[in-house]
Design a protein around this motif. Structure first.
Motif, PDB file in Angstrom:
ATOM      1  N   UNK A  52      -3.012   8.033   2.730  1.00  0.00           N
ATOM      2  CA  UNK A  52      -3.308   9.462   2.713  1.00  0.00           C
ATOM      3  C   UNK A  52      -4.307   9.848   1.614  1.00  0.00           C
ATOM      4  N   UNK A  53      -5.483   9.229   1.606  1.00  0.00           N
ATOM      5  CA  UNK A  53      -6.488   9.610   0.603  1.00  0.00           C
ATOM      6  C   UNK A  53      -7.127  10.952   0.939  1.00  0.00           C
ATOM      7  N   UNK A  54      -7.730  11.579  -0.052  1.00  0.00           N
ATOM      8  CA  UNK A  54      -8.526  12.775   0.222  1.00  0.00           C
ATOM      9  C   UNK A  54      -9.889  12.403   0.787  1.00  0.00           C
ATOM     10  N   UNK A  55     -10.315  11.149   0.557  1.00  0.00           N
ATOM     11  CA  UNK A  55     -11.548  10.638   1.149  1.00  0.00           C
ATOM     12  C   UNK A  55     -11.403   9.142   1.367  1.00  0.00           C
ATOM     13  N   UNK A  56     -11.763   8.664   2.554  1.00  0.00           N
ATOM     14  CA  UNK A  56     -11.758   7.235   2.870  1.00  0.00           C
ATOM     15  C   UNK A  56     -13.196   6.783   3.118  1.00  0.00           C
ATOM     16  N   UNK A  57     -13.570   5.641   2.533  1.00  0.00           N
ATOM     17  CA  UNK A  57     -14.925   5.116   2.659  1.00  0.00           C
ATOM     18  C   UNK A  57     -14.847   3.675   3.163  1.00  0.00           C
ATOM     19  N   UNK A  59      -7.259  13.329  11.245  1.00  0.00           N
ATOM     20  CA  UNK A  59      -7.193  14.366  10.225  1.00  0.00           C
ATOM     21  C   UNK A  59      -7.461  13.871   8.819  1.00  0.00           C
ATOM     22  N   UNK A  60      -8.138  12.721   8.703  1.00  0.00           N
ATOM     23  CA  UNK A  60      -8.439  12.128   7.403  1.00  0.00           C
ATOM     24  C   UNK A  60      -9.928  12.267   7.123  1.00  0.00           C
ATOM     25  N   UNK A  61     -10.269  12.807   5.979  1.00  0.00           N
ATOM     26  CA  UNK A  61     -11.669  12.928   5.586  1.00  0.00           C
ATOM     27  C   UNK A  61     -12.242  11.544   5.317  1.00  0.00           C
ATOM     28  N   UNK A  62     -13.369  11.211   5.925  1.00  0.00           N
ATOM     29  CA  UNK A  62     -13.973   9.887   5.769  1.00  0.00           C
ATOM     30  C   UNK A  62     -15.489  10.013   5.812  1.00  0.00           C
ATOM     31  N   UNK A  63     -16.154   9.068   5.158  1.00  0.00           N
ATOM     32  CA  UNK A  63     -17.613   9.135   5.084  1.00  0.00           C
ATOM     33  C   UNK A  63     -18.193   7.738   4.934  1.00  0.00           C
ATOM     34  N   UNK A  64     -19.308   7.488   5.630  1.00  0.00           N
ATOM     35  CA  UNK A  64     -20.071   6.255   5.451  1.00  0.00           C
ATOM     36  C   UNK A  64     -21.103   6.506   4.355  1.00  0.00           C
ATOM     37  N   UNK A 100       0.821  -1.210   0.000  1.00  0.00           N
ATOM     38  CA  UNK A 100       0.000   0.000   0.000  1.00  0.00           C
ATOM     39  C   UNK A 100       0.855   1.260   0.000  1.00  0.00           C
ATOM     40  N   UNK A 101       2.098   1.135   0.423  1.00  0.00           N
ATOM     41  CA  UNK A 101       3.005   2.276   0.421  1.00  0.00           C
ATOM     42  C   UNK A 101       3.117   2.894  -0.971  1.00  0.00           C
ATOM     43  N   UNK A 102       2.960   2.066  -1.994  1.00  0.00           N
ATOM     44  CA  UNK A 102       3.081   2.547  -3.379  1.00  0.00           C
ATOM     45  C   UNK A 102       1.966   3.515  -3.755  1.00  0.00           C
ATOM     46  N   UNK A 103       0.913   3.546  -2.961  1.00  0.00           N
ATOM     47  CA  UNK A 103      -0.234   4.388  -3.283  1.00  0.00           C
ATOM     48  C   UNK A 103      -0.102   5.808  -2.762  1.00  0.00           C
ATOM     49  N   UNK A 104       0.893   6.067  -1.964  1.00  0.00           N
ATOM     50  CA  UNK A 104       0.983   7.381  -1.318  1.00  0.00           C
ATOM     51  C   UNK A 104       1.155   8.513  -2.320  1.00  0.00           C
ATOM     52  N   UNK A 105       1.700   8.240  -3.487  1.00  0.00           N
ATOM     53  CA  UNK A 105       1.917   9.285  -4.478  1.00  0.00           C
ATOM     54  C   UNK A 105       0.653   9.778  -5.154  1.00  0.00           C
ATOM     55  N   UNK A 106      -0.464   9.089  -4.931  1.00  0.00           N
ATOM     56  CA  UNK A 106      -1.699   9.509  -5.582  1.00  0.00           C
ATOM     57  C   UNK A 106      -2.344  10.717  -4.913  1.00  0.00           C
ATOM     58  N   UNK A 107      -1.939  11.024  -3.701  1.00  0.00           N
ATOM     59  CA  UNK A 107      -2.469  12.207  -3.017  1.00  0.00           C
ATOM     60  C   UNK A 107      -1.696  13.426  -3.510  1.00  0.00           C
ATOM     61  N   UNK A 108      -2.281  14.120  -4.455  1.00  0.00           N
ATOM     62  CA  UNK A 108      -1.636  15.274  -5.066  1.00  0.00           C
ATOM     63  C   UNK A 108      -2.608  16.440  -5.127  1.00  0.00           C
ATOM     64  N   UNK A 156      -7.896   2.289   9.597  1.00  0.00           N
ATOM     65  CA  UNK A 156      -7.449   3.664   9.840  1.00  0.00           C
ATOM     66  C   UNK A 156      -5.938   3.775   9.641  1.00  0.00           C
ATOM     67  N   UNK A 157      -5.200   2.777  10.096  1.00  0.00           N
ATOM     68  CA  UNK A 157      -3.757   2.788   9.899  1.00  0.00           C
ATOM     69  C   UNK A 157      -3.421   2.726   8.403  1.00  0.00           C
ATOM     70  N   UNK A 158      -4.212   1.969   7.658  1.00  0.00           N
ATOM     71  CA  UNK A 158      -4.021   1.936   6.203  1.00  0.00           C
ATOM     72  C   UNK A 158      -4.288   3.312   5.600  1.00  0.00           C
ATOM     73  N   UNK A 159      -5.347   3.959   6.066  1.00  0.00           N
ATOM     74  CA  UNK A 159      -5.666   5.291   5.556  1.00  0.00           C
ATOM     75  C   UNK A 159      -4.561   6.287   5.891  1.00  0.00           C
ATOM     76  N   UNK A 160      -3.989   6.172   7.079  1.00  0.00           N
ATOM     77  CA  UNK A 160      -2.877   7.055   7.444  1.00  0.00           C
ATOM     78  C   UNK A 160      -1.697   6.858   6.501  1.00  0.00           C
ATOM     79  N   UNK A 161      -1.471   5.616   6.096  1.00  0.00           N
ATOM     80  CA  UNK A 161      -0.369   5.324   5.182  1.00  0.00           C
ATOM     81  C   UNK A 161      -0.668   5.827   3.774  1.00  0.00           C
TER      82      UNK A 161
END
Length: 221
Positions: A182-187, A212-217, A144-152, A175-180
């Motif tokens: 770093x999406x603009x929105x986590x669902x 500090x992560x935006x998230x929504x159900x 999942x570390x490879x995905x961090x570059x998508x937050x731009x 949540x730990x995955x989301x912290x890694x």
């Protein structure tokens, strides 16, 4: 929900519908009748709650492209209309012009249900300035570390993460995955059907917001 020009709908469990220039389904399971017919169906692995022939049958049309892992191939070879089956494994790139799809490995680290050797996947779907990551049935894994570059800046990066525990990540692990990532929105997903409750989804959102992560159900459609 609308994200830019994209419509993202949660269909229950780990199922989603993405509408833009293409109609894309991911892991449809226990979906209602009358939904839009699919241009593309993405299947993360062969377990019945992710690769459901009866549910795919509700949305396939002539020419639908179904992307499946090798273990699920036999499950999608029985449609009465001509479809195209594409076998995928981690690390594949699929180009539809304005829609680009790539696969990333999905597996359990300390559970027996989803072994890395199976070659099961999550999907990254890129559409203009919007990127959606569906993790499949996965734990928090180093890849999942490879995905961090998508937050731009100027891009929306949406992460769809399982929160039910037992077979996948718990809310806390997600949540730990989301912290890694770093999406603009986590669902949250993988709840409200076979396993996982609304409380799991709400806990995930609350913990994300504390971090500090935006998230929504999302409401099931």
């Amino acid at each position: 929900m609308k994200i830019g020009q994209i419509e993202l709908r949660w269909l229950g469990h780990s199922g989603f519908l993405i509408k833009n220039s293409k109609i894309i389904y991911i892991d449809p399971y226990n979906i209602k009748e009358g939904l839009d017919k699919a241009d593309i169906i993405l299947i993360t692995h062969g377990h019945y709650d992710h690769c459901s022939f009866e549910d795919m049958k509700k949305v396939v049309k002539e020419g639908t492209k179904i992307f499946v892992t090798a273990d699920a191939q036999s499950k999608v070879a029985r449609f009465s209309v001509p479809i195209e089956i594409v076998i995928v494994e981690p690390g594949k790139e699929i180009d539809f012009g304005d829609v680009k799809i790539s696969t990333i490995v999905a597996y359990n680290k300390d559970k027996p249900f989803h072994q890395k050797e199976e070659g099961w996947v999550g999907y990254v779907i890129k559409m203009n300035e919007i990127i959606i990551y569906h993790s499949g049935d996965s734990d928090l894994i180093p890849e999942m570390q490879k995905l961090t570059g998508y937050q731009q800046k100027g891009k929306e990066f949406v992460a769809l993460l399982p929160v039910s525990g037992r077979f996948t990540m718990s809310a806390e692990e997600a949540v730990e995955a989301a912290k890694l990532i770093k999406p603009s929105l986590a669902i949250p997903m993988h709840w409200g059907s076979i396993i996982g409750s609304e409380d799991d989804a709400k806990e995930f959102v609350e913990l994300c917001r504390e971090a500090g992560i935006n998230a929504k159900v999302l409401e099931k459609e």
